[in-house]
Scaffold this motif. Structure first.
Motif, PDB file in Angstrom:
ATOM      1  N   UNK A  78       0.844  -1.183   0.000  1.00 50.93           N
ATOM      2  CA  UNK A  78       0.000   0.000   0.000  1.00 50.93           C
ATOM      3  C   UNK A  78       0.883   1.238   0.000  1.00 50.93           C
ATOM      4  N   UNK A  79       0.637   2.137  -0.921  1.00 52.54           N
ATOM      5  CA  UNK A  79       1.445   3.342  -1.094  1.00 52.54           C
ATOM      6  C   UNK A  79       0.537   4.557  -0.958  1.00 52.54           C
ATOM      7  N   UNK A  80       0.969   5.531  -0.160  1.00 58.74           N
ATOM      8  CA  UNK A  80       0.234   6.779   0.024  1.00 58.74           C
ATOM      9  C   UNK A  80       0.996   7.902  -0.667  1.00 58.74           C
ATOM     10  N   UNK A  81       0.261   8.763  -1.331  1.00 58.61           N
ATOM     11  CA  UNK A  81       0.880   9.933  -1.967  1.00 58.61           C
ATOM     12  C   UNK A  81      -0.160  11.032  -2.066  1.00 58.61           C
ATOM     13  N   UNK A  82       0.313  12.233  -2.345  1.00 57.94           N
ATOM     14  CA  UNK A  82      -0.589  13.351  -2.572  1.00 57.94           C
ATOM     15  C   UNK A  82      -1.225  13.230  -3.961  1.00 57.94           C
ATOM     16  N   UNK A  83      -2.449  13.714  -4.068  1.00 55.70           N
ATOM     17  CA  UNK A  83      -3.171  13.620  -5.344  1.00 55.70           C
ATOM     18  C   UNK A  83      -2.759  14.757  -6.262  1.00 55.70           C
ATOM     19  N   UNK A  84      -1.473  14.749  -6.656  1.00 57.94           N
ATOM     20  CA  UNK A  84      -0.948  15.741  -7.581  1.00 57.94           C
ATOM     21  C   UNK A  84      -0.319  15.025  -8.773  1.00 57.94           C
ATOM     22  N   UNK A  85      -0.197  15.768  -9.871  1.00 59.86           N
ATOM     23  CA  UNK A  85       0.350  15.199 -11.091  1.00 59.86           C
ATOM     24  C   UNK A  85       1.783  14.716 -10.882  1.00 59.86           C
ATOM     25  N   UNK A  86       2.586  15.485 -10.159  1.00 60.56           N
ATOM     26  CA  UNK A  86       3.989  15.121  -9.967  1.00 60.56           C
ATOM     27  C   UNK A  86       4.125  13.876  -9.095  1.00 60.56           C
ATOM     28  N   UNK A  87       3.329  13.781  -8.024  1.00 62.98           N
ATOM     29  CA  UNK A  87       3.431  12.627  -7.137  1.00 62.98           C
ATOM     30  C   UNK A  87       2.990  11.344  -7.827  1.00 62.98           C
ATOM     31  N   UNK A  88       1.929  11.433  -8.598  1.00 62.15           N
ATOM     32  CA  UNK A  88       1.449  10.242  -9.316  1.00 62.15           C
ATOM     33  C   UNK A  88       2.487   9.781 -10.336  1.00 62.15           C
ATOM     34  N   UNK A  89       3.100  10.734 -11.058  1.00 64.54           N
ATOM     35  CA  UNK A  89       4.129  10.373 -12.022  1.00 64.54           C
ATOM     36  C   UNK A  89       5.353   9.787 -11.327  1.00 64.54           C
ATOM     37  N   UNK A  90       5.704  10.332 -10.147  1.00 64.51           N
ATOM     38  CA  UNK A  90       6.853   9.808  -9.410  1.00 64.51           C
ATOM     39  C   UNK A  90       6.601   8.387  -8.924  1.00 64.51           C
ATOM     40  N   UNK A  91       5.403   8.116  -8.449  1.00 58.85           N
ATOM     41  CA  UNK A  91       5.068   6.763  -7.975  1.00 58.85           C
ATOM     42  C   UNK A  91       5.193   5.759  -9.116  1.00 58.85           C
ATOM     43  N   UNK A  92       4.649   6.102 -10.266  1.00 58.47           N
ATOM     44  CA  UNK A  92       4.719   5.171 -11.393  1.00 58.47           C
ATOM     45  C   UNK A  92       6.158   4.984 -11.866  1.00 58.47           C
ATOM     46  N   UNK A  93       6.958   6.064 -11.824  1.00 55.32           N
ATOM     47  CA  UNK A  93       8.353   5.932 -12.214  1.00 55.32           C
ATOM     48  C   UNK A  93       9.142   5.042 -11.266  1.00 55.32           C
ATOM     49  N   UNK A  94       8.882   5.169  -9.963  1.00 52.86           N
ATOM     50  CA  UNK A  94       9.580   4.345  -8.978  1.00 52.86           C
ATOM     51  C   UNK A  94       9.215   2.880  -9.151  1.00 52.86           C
ATOM     52  N   UNK A  95       7.932   2.609  -9.379  1.00 53.40           N
ATOM     53  CA  UNK A  95       7.502   1.216  -9.568  1.00 53.40           C
ATOM     54  C   UNK A  95       8.097   0.627 -10.845  1.00 53.40           C
TER      55      UNK A  95
END
Length: 309
Positions: free
Chosen positions: A1-18
């Motif tokens: 389970x991963x928590x992040x802010x609902x922003x464009x940059x955070x979502x892109x960072x999460x997908x990049x890390x995965x």
């Protein structure tokens, strides 16, 4: 389970890390079997989440068998728990089992299934009654529902320990209350827990039972709470000076330790508001009780008054 802010940059960072993790380990994320949930956000946030490639699911969601929601789970959300208990009833001539066999099944299986949920939250009264109804019906009649004529003993009496004339069946309400006290105990005694320091929420009943079940043996005074813990001859300031205790801000009650309070009599500066004659009398009583309270180099110890069970 991963928590992040609902922003464009955070979502892109999460997908990049995965993606980098998948290339390095070979364990690639299956986005079709994953889901994204918005806790606090605008409707436009859902469109931004879709770039992850996984479906958007609304609360409540199930994680490790626990329904996650922003509020206390309702009886409808916990209906799968009731169904899972009912599904464990024997379907082939259960009424032919003797009562000793049915009692063993109730105590070892039907009472054990809800333990995981009872550890995490307080179920609604309706859910507890449904679970007890299944246990009661199977014990007395060998089926999920039993009429009052089949019940030989009041269920509260049946849930008493054997030495007190009961059958030793676990009372779900009281068992859940005891299980949740364990979180408060570990928060005070085990500093290595990953969730140490989080503001865990407990009901007034849970806090009152934990307060009545524990006492502090004063050592260096660094972990004992000055205003809330029972460290003055087995009593707390709330018990010795209840009216004076009401003059202390809540944030001070949760943070002021004995070591800080006794140092230079700092505890007296925590008192706010106008003191009337009763508060002054309790202030003098507390001042006298705190005299000759030396601290040592040993750590404070929290004692449990009852048995481990």
């Amino acid at each position: 389970m991963i928590f992040c802010h609902a922003t464009q940059d955070d979502v892109a960072a999460i997908k990049g890390i995965l993606t980098l993790f998948g290339r390095a380990s070979g364990l690639r994320v299956n986005y079709a079997k994953s889901s994204a949930t918005i806790l606090h956000g605008k409707p436009a946030t859902a469109e931004m989440i879709t770039q992850l490639g996984c479906p958007v699911v609304e609360l409540p969601i199930t994680y490790l068998g626990i329904p996650l929601t922003l509020r206390r789970p309702s009886a409808a959300q916990l209906q799968p728990l009731v169904d899972s208990v009912a599904a464990r009833l024997p379907t082939c001539k259960a009424w032919l089992m003797n009562k000793a066999g049915r009692l063993a099944l109730v105590k070892s299986v039907l009472s054990a299934i809800p333990v995981h949920q009872l550890l995490a939250f307080t179920p609604p009264k309706k859910t507890l009654k449904q679970l007890e109804k299944i246990q009661r019906g199977f014990l007395w009649a060998g089926r999920a529902v039993a009429n009052e004529g089949h019940c030989h003993v009041n269920w509260r009496h049946a849930c008493r320990p054997v030495e007190y004339g009961g059958l030793g069946i676990r009372c779900l309400e009281r068992a859940g209350l005891a299980l949740r006290l364990r979180w408060m105990w570990l928060a005070r005694t085990d500093t290595d827990r990953a969730w140490k320091g989080l503001d865990l929420q407990f009901s007034k009943e849970e806090r009152a039972l934990f307060f009545a079940s524990t006492t502090m043996v004063l050592g260096d005074g660094r972990t004992t709470l000055f205003w809330d813990d029972r460290w003055i001859n087995g009593q707390s300031v709330r018990e010795i000076a209840p009216m004076l205790y009401q003059c202390i801000p809540k944030r001070r009650r949760k943070t002021r330790t004995v070591a800080e309070g006794l140092g230079g009599n700092t505890w007296a500066r925590d008192i706010q508001g106008t003191l009337r004659i009763h508060e002054i009398g309790q202030y003098l009583m507390l001042w006298q009780a705190l005299q000759h309270r030396p601290l040592s180099d040993e750590p404070d110890r929290l004692l449990w008054r009852w048995t481990a069970s």
